[in-house]
Design an enzyme around this catalytic site. Structure first.
Site, PDB file in Angstrom:
ATOM      1  N   HIS A  31       4.394  33.852  43.002  1.00  0.00           N
ATOM      2  CA  HIS A  31       4.747  34.724  41.867  1.00  0.00           C
ATOM      3  C   HIS A  31       5.081  33.869  40.642  1.00  0.00           C
ATOM      4  O   HIS A  31       4.739  34.228  39.507  1.00  0.00           O
ATOM      5  CB  HIS A  31       5.954  35.599  42.207  1.00  0.00           C
ATOM      6  N   VAL A 170      -1.490  30.061  45.510  1.00  0.00           N
ATOM      7  CA  VAL A 170      -0.626  28.883  45.662  1.00  0.00           C
ATOM      8  C   VAL A 170      -0.428  28.656  47.156  1.00  0.00           C
ATOM      9  O   VAL A 170      -0.172  29.600  47.908  1.00  0.00           O
ATOM     10  CB  VAL A 170       0.736  29.109  44.958  1.00  0.00           C
ATOM     11  N   ARG A 181       5.570  37.234  53.708  1.00  0.00           N
ATOM     12  CA  ARG A 181       5.580  37.448  55.165  1.00  0.00           C
ATOM     13  C   ARG A 181       5.737  36.130  55.931  1.00  0.00           C
ATOM     14  O   ARG A 181       6.070  36.140  57.113  1.00  0.00           O
ATOM     15  CB  ARG A 181       4.301  38.148  55.609  1.00  0.00           C
TER      16      ARG A 181
END
Ligand code: PAF
Length: 261
Positions: A31, A170, A181
């Site tokens: 993110h 990434v 997860r």
């Protein structure tokens, strides 16, 4: 940075470029790469943090999904996000909600075959987020390759005035694509999960299957499909954790140790 919990409170300045990074929280370095790409390209950067229940086909997966808004807000603030939009489920799907976006085309097969209704949930929430935040640009990660193709198709087919930009996956140093997860993998499962990146590094469906088989990883699918370009996509359960990953066959990116692309 401010955290906004309701749609009426989301009163953004409209004099510059508004950018959106849609997320389900549990923010990680993947993110952060989206925030960094976005930060330089817009005046007001909004990150949505919403665990969208209607895109989960498995209740256990929905309930196990990590939620920590305080931590996510701190991560977003450190990355220069201006507004975290974190609505409740009732805010996004109030009583009487009954209108859905049901994508076909890019949504057929792969994820949808294993998670029926998944892309109905993704497309509906993305369109709602686009309508509510009204960004000129929105950023998505390449890892969820079918999602990228579905969102691009949605924007094109429904003439939504937002430009979709895609940021490369990434990976950890062992090749495993970052995902919220991953934290549910045991050390042994994590070692096995590395086979997914090694399988993608073959850039060949049959060889990828062989790599997974020799690591004892049973895939839900291994397929080459046109997802914003020809893409080798894999979904596999490692223990109870379902992981997906992909590589665009036209991209020259190394995926795991020893892979020179
Ligand atoms: O990729 C995700 O995190 C989600 O599918 C998205 C795009 C935020 C929609 O809920």
């Amino acid at each position: 940075m401010i955290v906004v919990r309701s749609i009426p409170e989301l009163d953004l300045p409209r004099h510059g470029v508004v950018g959106l990074v849609p997320t389900m929280g549990a923010l990680h370095a993947g993110h952060n790469a989206l925030f960094r790409a976005a930060r330089g390209a817009c005046d007001v950067l909004v990150a949505s943090v919403f665990v969208n229940p209607v895109q989960f086909s498995d209740d256990a997966d929905l309930h196990a999904y990590p939620r920590d808004l305080e931590r996510d807000a701190a991560v977003a603030a450190a990355e220069g996000v201006d507004v975290v939009f974190a609505p409740s489920t009732a805010e996004m799907y109030p009583q009487g909600f009954a209108t859905w976006v049901v994508p076909e085309g890019a949504a057929a097969g792969l994820e949808e075959a294993h998670r029926p209704g998944h892309f109905r949930g993704v497309a509906t929430v993305c369109l709602k987020l686009f309508n509510v935040v009204r960004p000129q640009i929105a950023w998505f990660g390449r890892k969820d390759a079918q999602q990228v193709a579905v969102v691009k198709q949605l924007v094109r087919d429904l003439n939504v005035g937002v430009e979709i930009r895609v940021v490369d996956t990434v990976r950890d140093s062992d090749g495993l694509a970052l995902s919220s997860r991953n934290e549910r993998l045991s050390p042994e499962e994590r070692t096995r999960a590395r086979a997914i990146a090694r399988a993608l590094a073959t850039r060949d469906e049959q060889e990828a299957r062989a790599v997974l088989a020799s690591a004892g990883v049973e895939p839900e699918y291994v397929a080459v499909a046109d997802l914003d370009g020809p893409t080798l996509a894999i979904a596999a359960r490692v223990g109870t954790v379902r992981l997906i990953d992909s590589v665009r066959l036209i991209d020259n990116v190394p995926l795991s140790e020893g892979d020179t692309a």
